[in-house]
Each structure stands twice: as structure tokens, then as C-alpha cells.
Design a protein around this motif. Structure first.
Motif, PDB file in Angstrom:
ATOM      1  N   PRO A 259       0.812  -1.227   0.000  1.00  0.00           N
ATOM      2  CA  PRO A 259       0.000   0.000   0.000  1.00  0.00           C
ATOM      3  C   PRO A 259       0.842   1.271   0.000  1.00  0.00           C
ATOM      4  O   PRO A 259       0.409   2.304  -0.522  1.00  0.00           O
ATOM      5  N   ALA A 260       2.055   1.209   0.552  1.00  0.00           N
ATOM      6  CA  ALA A 260       2.913   2.400   0.542  1.00  0.00           C
ATOM      7  C   ALA A 260       3.258   2.815  -0.883  1.00  0.00           C
ATOM      8  O   ALA A 260       3.391   4.005  -1.176  1.00  0.00           O
ATOM      9  N   ASN A 262       1.278   2.292  -3.427  1.00  0.00           N
ATOM     10  CA  ASN A 262       0.015   2.811  -3.974  1.00  0.00           C
ATOM     11  C   ASN A 262      -0.153   2.513  -5.465  1.00  0.00           C
ATOM     12  O   ASN A 262      -0.237   3.413  -6.295  1.00  0.00           O
ATOM     13  N   HIS A 264      -2.676   1.535  -7.074  1.00  0.00           N
ATOM     14  CA  HIS A 264      -3.940   2.069  -7.596  1.00  0.00           C
ATOM     15  C   HIS A 264      -3.719   3.464  -8.191  1.00  0.00           C
ATOM     16  O   HIS A 264      -4.066   3.733  -9.341  1.00  0.00           O
ATOM     17  N   SER A 501       3.106   8.130  -3.285  1.00  0.00           N
ATOM     18  CA  SER A 501       3.741   6.828  -3.454  1.00  0.00           C
ATOM     19  C   SER A 501       5.099   6.858  -2.777  1.00  0.00           C
ATOM     20  O   SER A 501       5.846   7.823  -2.923  1.00  0.00           O
TER      21      SER A 501
ATOM     22  N   SER B  68      -4.620  11.092  -4.799  1.00  0.00           N
ATOM     23  CA  SER B  68      -3.939  10.037  -5.543  1.00  0.00           C
ATOM     24  C   SER B  68      -3.948   8.674  -4.873  1.00  0.00           C
ATOM     25  O   SER B  68      -3.355   7.739  -5.384  1.00  0.00           O
ATOM     26  N   ARG B  69      -4.619   8.586  -3.731  1.00  0.00           N
ATOM     27  CA  ARG B  69      -4.758   7.282  -3.076  1.00  0.00           C
ATOM     28  C   ARG B  69      -6.232   6.980  -2.907  1.00  0.00           C
ATOM     29  O   ARG B  69      -7.059   7.895  -2.804  1.00  0.00           O
ATOM     30  N   PRO B  70      -6.587   5.693  -2.830  1.00  0.00           N
ATOM     31  CA  PRO B  70      -7.984   5.350  -2.551  1.00  0.00           C
ATOM     32  C   PRO B  70      -8.416   5.971  -1.225  1.00  0.00           C
ATOM     33  O   PRO B  70      -7.597   6.208  -0.333  1.00  0.00           O
TER      34      PRO B  70
END
Lengths: 508, 91
Positions: A259-260, A262, A264, A501, B68-70
Motif C-alpha cells: 500500500p505504501a 500505492n 492504484h 507513493s 492520488s490514493r484510494p
């Protein structure tokens, strides 16, 4: 194309050579062309002129027989591609004695027989001439098969030397083993615009080498797909990876799925962001990565395909498809692949991964979301201080020259081997160079305000003291990897995506 | 075509059904989600003023920490408690 009547050709041997038909029976040309006049068409699957000719002949109603060069799978493909299911087809394997006897040097070759004698011979495609031959064989040509009036043919397999013939046979054998076809993958959309390797079950099994295909690495956005070993292996096969690369591919996949990092956001952004992958440790040599010239360019399978596998994972499995959920305004060549090893052996510094706390002797991948590489060309600086000053200017221009400070993420300085030697000779450490770049990329806000740019950061725009100094980047945000060929005083700056990110390192 | 091993999770290819439309905003809890792009907040301030002048709604202001993140779980769970959510894109 030869418009000749080949009365010199003695077709007797050709007419009586037993060949396999597609239904498994064995027959000769003479068996399939009883009567006085008939047409023999020698064709080959991989030849576009042959395929066009068969499409044209499929419903011409002529008294003819097709000789298909190669193995039976090639003949099956040829028939399927041309809808020539109603034509009698004989399979002619290497070394193609029938083609030789009929002097069929070009694919397709048309041979008109009368009472077992060759009375006409045409090589390549000429619609008018083929129309005549078809008419004499009792049919009527109504189509050009999509290849127009005239189209040159392809070289016949029997004219190749023995080595080339063996290679063609090997290709056919691969096809026979169910290797799949690149064309299928265009249809499925499983590609990045370049051809891919079909992910057959055999290849995916070889990639996994006994690992459980259902092992899950978790969900990957933007579409929240479950990434299983099997899906990752499909991406690695598509990308062209050798199974030996799997541990690096898996570690890189786990890193980008952190997740760090990112993934997505990286997949969706309108900016350039895409994973840059730096490989450290013994695995670099174990899988034959290139650390020398063209290290971030073409020429090495491992460098090129590991990065591509991760891109295909984000795009195909994660759903960040270009033009779909990936809305990058300009994209970038690094979005095909961006993976390279550090050249630890030529670096005056400790390796990147050990500088980040990993033990010496381990292998690791480090991923960060970055932009296309911006070049730094400095062939004249004589001292470490001078060279650091040049590099600091490039660091200051990262993202945008007015981006002060960098909002987040990590900046990757790809330090060329020759540049690194200058710092090594001066006894500089990684920390000292970092410090010099952080210091050298600072700006006075007055200098930035004087540019007239409308893209100043709020901090700079609001500053009232022109002598206030603002930093471009912190030491923690600066990542240096030494790599590349011996000659050439070049480096490159990969700008970060921003605060959304963070760099992730994982051991292999 | 032979059977290839797919890199795609087929479940992600099934279209998600759209939520049923609201018959009226009146009496609803309405979320206004600021995705943290510049000027999102100003835009949503105006939207809130216009909507509350016309409808009897309870407005809940939501904000993602970064565009920029969910959205983080607490923002999503707050959004789930709304009858409808408007998302503001900006720049």
C-alpha cells in the motif's frame, strides 16, 4: 513471379508420392486428381500470398488439390485461416520432395496437369492467370482472396538450406505442442502494444516450477483483482520472462502491491508515474542481468522482461489499462519496462539495498514510482564538487523546475559508472554526495519568483523574503543507484511522482 | 484458439450494478466528498449552499487526505452512512 510453361518438369515422381491428407488417410496427387485436367496448388501457412490464393480458390469449384508445406498442424491452420475446408489438402513434410519435383520455388505455385503432364506453371499470384488456370480446371475464380491483382509469393521451404528447414520444422513442432500464436493475444488484448509470448498452461507451469498457482498476493487496484501466482506467472510468460526470473518478479510484484507504493494511484494518474525497479545482490548475476552499457535500454532479456512483467501485472490484472483507467497524458517509454541492476562492482558506494538496511549478500528489489529519465551530460567537470554541482541542477529541475519543495516520494539518481568514479576517486560516500545534492539544489525564493512562472508552489508564492531558501528535496528522498557502461560521463534523474507513493524494498 | 492462462481476475470484469436513484433529496443525508485536489473545497462550498437552499438535506462534508490514493476506510464508512454522495473533481 514466373509466367512460364514448365514442360521441362517431370511431375511423375510428384504425382505418385504418398502424402497424408487432413483426415489421416494417405493419398497421392494422382489419387485426388483423377481425369485428364487438374490443378495442383502448393502453398504454405506462413505465406500471406498463399493464404490469399486459398481464400480465392475456396469456392472456385475447380478440380484441384492443395499441397501444404510443413506439418499437419500448419495445414490445419492454413485451412482454418482461409475457410478452405472443402478443398482436398495433402500435407507435405520436410524435405518437401513434391515441391521439389514440381519446381515449386515460390509459394504459392500453380501447376496445371493434363494426362499426368505439366502443361502450365505459375508462381506467385496473378489473378488473371490464375483465373485461366482455374477455368481450364473446370472452375471459376470469383474472388481475389484479398490480395488484389498481382502479389509476389514467398520462398518455398524446399529451397532453404538444411539448417533453415530444421528451424522451420522446429517452429511447427512448437505449434503442434499447443504453443499458441501471437495473433491470439492481440485478439485477447493481453499485450502492451508489442508482441507477447502466449501464456500456455505448459509455459505457466514451467514459470511456477511447482509453486501453488493459487497462492494469493492480495488485491490489486484499480479494479481490486486478486493477484494469484498463476496470474502473475501469466504476466511473466506474456512479458517473455525465463522461469529463473520468478523470484525477482515475485519480489517486485509484492513490492508494487505494498500500500505504501500505492499501485492504484500509480496506474490511474494523468502523470508519467510508473514503477522503476532496481535490483541488487547476487541474483543480478544468477539470472544474467546486464549491468553495463544500455543498462536501462534494450538488449538484455532479464532487464527488459522483469520490468515488463510488472507493467503487464498493473495493466492486465490490476486493470490500469492505457486509454482505460490509465489516463496518463503522455505515457513514456519507461511504461513498457523500467528495471535495471545496480553495478555494485563498479560503485564506490555501498549497494543501494544495504544502504537501506538489508544485509550484505542478500538480494533485493527496490521499486519507486518515477517519471521518464532526464539526462545529465557532464564530460568536463574535473572534480567531485563540480560534478555534484551539475547533478544538483538536474535534481532541481525534477518534476518541474518550479516544484519547490518536492511534495514527496523519492527521486532516483541513476549515477553512471564514470561519474561514480569521480566521486570514488575523491573519497566521497553516498551520504556526502546526497548532502551535496540536497544543498546544491536549494533555491532562493526570489530566484523562483523572478521566473514569472504561474506554477510556483504555495510556499514559494507566499514567501515575502526573497532571500529565504527553500529545499528541493530531503536526504531521505534522494536515492542513488550506480550502474551502466564503463565509458561515457552520463547520469539520469528519475523524478518522483509525489507524496502519494513511497519507495518499497523487498528481499528476493 | 487454445486455452491460455489468463492474467485477469474475471470477477473484476463483471459490471457493478448502479445504485437505485433517489426519488428526492429531501430528508436525505448527503455526503460531499472533497478529493483534495486544489479548489475542491471552494467548489463544494458553493454546491452545499445551492443544494441546502433548495432541499431539506443534511450535508456531511467528507475529505480524502490525497487525491492520488484510494479513500481511507473511515471516509468510506462515513460515505456508506449517506443516502447519496457527490464527488468533486477539480484542479
Amino acid at each position: 513471379m514466373a509466367h512460364t510453361t514448365r514442360e521441362d518438369v517431370d511431375a511423375t515422381a510428384a504425382l505418385t508420392t504418398p502424402l497424408a491428407a487432413l483426415d489421416g488417410r494417405v493419398a497421392t496427387i494422382a489419387d485426388l486428381l483423377p481425369g485428364t485436367t487438374g490443378l495442383v496448388v502448393v502453398a504454405e501457412r506462413d505465406c500471406p500470398t498463399s493464404r490469399g490464393a486459398l481464400r480465392a480458390l475456396a469456392d472456385a469449384g475447380a478440380h484441384l488439390v492443395v499441397i501444404s508445406q510443413g506439418r499437419i498442424e500448419a495445414a490445419q491452420d492454413l485451412v482454418a485461416d482461409t475457410a478452405a475446408h472443402d478443398l482436398p489438402v495433402l500435407v507435405e513434410p520436410a524435405p518437401h520432395p513434391v515441391s521439389d519435383a514440381l519446381a515449386a520455388a515460390t509459394m504459392p505455385t500453380f501447376v496445371l496437369l493434363e494426362d499426368g503432364r505439366v502443361v502450365d506453371h505459375l508462381e506467385g499470384w496473378d489473378r488473371a492467370r490464375v483465373g485461366e488456370l482455374v477455368a481450364r480446371a473446370g472452375g471459376r475464380l470469383t474472388s481475389d482472396g484479398g490480395i488484389g491483382e498481382v502479389k509476389p509469393g514467398c520462398q518455398s521451404r524446399h529451397t532453404f538450406d538444411a539448417a533453415m528447414q530444421r528451424r522451420l520444422e522446429a517452429d511447427d513442432a512448437v505449434l503442434a505442442a499447443g504453443a499458441g500464436r501471437v495473433e491470439d493475444l492481440w485478439e485477447l488484448g493481453w499485450h502492451d502494444g508489442l508482441p507477447v509470448v502466449p501464456p500456455t498452461r505448459d509455459r505457466v507451469a514451467a514459470m511456477l516450477d511447482g509453486r501453488d498457482p493459487q497462492t494469493s498476493l492480495g488485491l490489486l487496484g484499480p479494479v481490486n483483482a486478486e493477484v494469484t501466482f498463476e496470474r502473475l506467472a501469466a504476466c511473466a510468460v506474456l512479458a517473455g520472462c525465463h522461469p529463473d526470473y520468478w523470484p525477482v518478479v515475485e519480489a517486485a510484484a509484492r513490492a508494487v502491491m505494498d500500500p505504501a507504493f500505492n499501485p492504484h494511484g500509480v496506474s490511474n494518474t494523468t502523470s508519467w508515474a510508473s514503477p522503476w525497479i532496481v535490483v541488487n545482490g547476487p541474483v543480478r548475476h544468477q539470472i544474467g542481468m546486464n549491468t553495463g552499457s544500455n543498462v536501462i535500454g534494450p538488449g538484455n532479456r532479464a532487464n527488459a522482461t522483469i520490468g515488463r512483467a510488472i507493467r503487464l501485472l498493473l495493466q492486465l490484472t490490476g486493470g490500469g489499462s492505457p486509454g482505460g483507467l490509465d489516463q496518463s497524458a503522455l505515457g513514456g517509454q519507461h511504461k513498457f519496462t523500467a528495471c535495471f541492476p545496480e553495478r555494485e562492482e563498479a560503485s564506490p558506494f555501498e549497494p543501494l539495498h544495504t544502504s537501506l538496511g538489508h544485509r550484505e549478500g542478500t538480494s533485493a528489489v527496490t521499486v519507486l514510482a518515477g517519471e521518464p529519465p532526464a539526462p545529465v551530460n557532464d564530460h568536463t567537470s574535473q572534480t567531485a564538487d563540480e560534478l555534484a554541482a551539475t547533478l544538483a541542477l538536474a535534481v532541481g529541475n525534477a518534476m518541474s523546475p518550479t516544484t519547490y519543495p518536492t511534495p514527496g516520494g523519492e527521486l532516483l539518481l541513476i549515477l553512471g559508472t564514470e561519474h561514480a568514479r569521480t566521486f570514488g576517486a575523491a573519497g566521497w560516500s553516498r551520504a556526502r554526495l546526497t548532502e551535496a545534492l540536497v544543498a546544491g539544489s536549494r533555491r532562493r525564493v526570489g530566484e523562483l519568483q523572478a521566473t514569472g512562472s504561474g506554477a510556483l508552489t504555495p510556499q514559494v508564492a507566499a514567501a515575502t523574503d526573497p532571500d529565504e531558501v527553500v529545499a528541493k528535496i530531503t536526504a531521505d528522498q534522494l536515492v542513488i543507484a550506480v550502474t551502466g557502461g564503463d565509458a561515457g560521463r552520463f547520469s539520469a534523474v528519475v523524478a518522483p511522482w509525489g507524496r502519494s507513493s513511497s519507495m518499497v524494498t523487498r528481499e528476493v | 484458439m487454445p486455452t491460455y492462462v489468463s492474467p485477469i481476475d474475471d470477477r473484476t470484469r463483471e459490471p457493478l450494478p448502479a445504485a437505485p436513484r433517489l426519488a428526492s433529496l429531501d430528508g436525505q443525508r448527503l455526503g460531499l466528498l472533497d478529493i483534495a485536489k486544489p479548489r475542491s473545497r471552494e467548489f463544494l462550498d458553493r454546491v452545499e449552499a445551492v443544494i441546502t437552499a433548495r432541499h431539506d438535506v443534511e450535508v456531511v462534508r467528507l475529505r480524502k487526505p490525497t487525491p492520488s490514493r484510494p479513500a481511507p476506510p473511515d471516509v468510506l464508512s462515513e460515505a456508506e452512512r449517506c443516502g447519496a454522495v457527490l464527488v468533486a473533481l477539480a484542479d
